[in-house]
Design an enzyme around this catalytic site. Structure first.
Site, PDB file in Angstrom:
ATOM      1  CB  CYS A 130      -0.940   0.008   1.201  1.00 55.86           C
ATOM      2  SG  CYS A 130      -0.145  -0.457   2.753  1.00 55.86           S
ATOM      3  CG  HIS A 250      -1.010   4.137   4.452  1.00 61.81           C
ATOM      4  ND1 HIS A 250      -1.667   3.793   5.606  1.00 61.81           N
ATOM      5  CD2 HIS A 250      -0.507   2.978   3.949  1.00 61.81           C
ATOM      6  CE1 HIS A 250      -1.560   2.477   5.795  1.00 61.81           C
ATOM      7  NE2 HIS A 250      -0.870   1.959   4.810  1.00 61.81           N
TER       8      HIS A 250
END
Lengths: 347, 347
Positions: A130, A250
């Site tokens: 990710c 994130h």
């Protein structure tokens, strides 16, 4: 896209699996038949897709008979055991675990960066980590135009990357601390590691297990995967990966050095503004910059706080944010599936 | 230290002021008389020091008659107005605001790094920014032994740096979000700025106001103050400063390049282990690294996650954590006061 395809989702009940189903639905992926697969423990659960109910089945080799594309997100050991079985039965596997990412026979693909690599597949295509995906989407346009020589990244990663149980731990722990109760961390930073630390109101500089060189596996993933996706073994990349009490989204503080010096911040902004998969959010005078809290549920990678390094004319700093369950996982996997259809690679 | 001194604390009721009193008490600083000063709004409050009650008085120029050392932490405008008044009356001012830090006539001091600069004072001594202090304490031993050429830092800063109201906002907001309520941010990231964003379960890449060059004032503080404290105008320093939902304890991901290459991680660890003000917490195989949650209430700077850059033999990464209210503010101020006594500079 006139054809319809036989699709399997492995790990359907997990944090990423659930997002994969949502994304397949939203993108209206041409699904002829759908199989939801999981571990024995989750088998029997009923999930809904496009208003229709599906019973989750235990993933076994025979599950993949007749499947054309299988999206795996059930952990590395499941992928290692079952992805080859799926391929043997004629499926193309898009694997969201780290099991095959650095295998030279396996393309590691972010469609905005290296879609062409899909053509070299041998049945398995790996979906990158990710934190890697969102970074390379933002850096690839700069690499193409100015050349890229060095990347230093510090991450601010959400707990959903560690699964649904980690989210639950963070919420309960936060509530307990606000009520003045003692807490006993049991999952984060890494479920399978020896010690566990408080994530609520904290920042933990460990994601995944430590390697012998002092870097964590998450950091090594970012470093190695970036080089592979960009086909730049010589690129200098260093990562420090940190877990935060954020549910989803994130963030990354990224410093780069380019081969050609001198591009202005305005030129970099104009380049990123028209780049695929990127949304520029960068207007300091109006306090506009990407925020984890604002990226949730969106497919794009958000970039802002672009600044020239004050010492080096080829240095730039930026802040890159994306939904780790979408572009970081489910959306990139489905996007790979769409690319396979577009490139006529799904037979 | 046979003498006792007349001490004033300006901003005594604030987050840092309260810590200053605690620290003066714990260190048993030789106090002859103590004056607690504040804004008009907080005047009249009663605070306890060594079991004795003190009524907080409004700070006015005349407050400083007979004061030998005044510790200021009540905001830049208060320092600008009253620090010269205190000096005029014979006091030495240790100022915790940014008002005088870059003034060439004012020493900017972290005792572990440049205690000798105190000798050049003209009445005012500036205490550096919290995020700067902890970084230079960790980097100074490396600078001395290997030379320092480049620093890139990304911070993970606690809300207590923004004051008691910011802590309250974070807690209430966190509670509201856990209960599914809507929230209306009113303070963070910067009380005096136009827009406010959710800090709970988020990471905000803005601390203090934006400057014309796209950096925030906090980032410029880290960059300029580091050069001044280390007497290295030529040092390359770049900062990205980020606010987190952490109550107290700043963390920093720091990349440095040294002049001399080749020192091993083991050598760097041994050097830091014996450095003043530093506690080494670095044992990856046992998941030992500094954590914000563990540093609270401690005076030291905690360093860990020390790794060699895999591309450059003069590159190192590390994770630096400290209590931003202590070494970042109150303790460094009191430490300066102790140094003034030790160097016989307090008359």
């Amino acid at each position: 896209m006139s054809n319809q395809f036989h699709v399997a989702v492995v790990g359907a009940t997990g944090a990423v699996g659930q997002q994969m189903l949502k994304t397949l639905e939203e993108r209206d992926f041409p699904i002829g038949s759908l199989k939801l697969l999981s571990s024995k423990r989750s088998a029997g659960k009923v999930m809904t897709f496009k208003g229709q109910e599906y019973t989750v089945e235990e993933a076994i080799p025979e599950s993949f008979e007749g499947v054309q594309i299988a999206l795996f997100s059930a952990g590395g050991s499941v992928s290692k055991a079952l992805a080859p079985e799926a391929v043997k039965r004629g499926a193309i596997v898009v694997d969201n675990t780290s099991a095959f990412r650095m295998d030279p026979e396996v393309p590691l693909v972010v469609p905005e960066v290296n879609e062409e690599d899909l053509k070299e597949h041998n049945g398995i295509i790996a979906n990158p980590n990710c934190s890697t995906i969102q970074m390379v989407v933002a850096l690839e346009p700069l690499r193409q135009k100015y050349g890229l020589t060095k990347v230093i990244v510090s991450t601010y990663q959400a707990v959903s990357g560690a699964g649904l149980e980690a989210i639950e731990e963070m919420k309960q722990q936060t509530k307990d601390i606000l009520e003045g109760k003692d807490v006993t961390p049991e999952i984060l930073p890494v479920g399978g590691d020896k010690k566990h630390y408080q994530i609520a109101f904290n920042a933990i500089p460990q994601i995944d297990l430590f390697q012998d060189n002092g870097y964590t596996f998450e950091e090594m993933k970012m470093m190695n995967e970036t080089k592979k996706i960009m086909h730049m073994a010589e690129l200098e990349v260093a990562a420090t990966c940190v877990r935060l009490p954020v549910e989803t989204g994130h963030s990354e503080s990224v410093y780069i050095e380019t081969e050609k010096a001198g591009a202005t911040v305005q030129e970099v902004k104009e380049l990123l503004e028209k780049s695929p998969g990127v949304t520029l959010q960068d207007d300091p005078s109006n306090q506009v910059y990407p925020l984890a809290s604002e990226c949730v549920g969106k497919n794009d990678v958000f970039v802002g706080r672009i600044r020239k390094d004050l010492d080096r004319d080829n240095g730039y700093h930026m802040w890159i944010v994306s939904d780790n369950l979408l572009k970081g996982a489910a959306w990139n996997s489905v996007q790979i599936a769409e690319s396979l259809v577009k490139l006529n690679l799904l037979k």
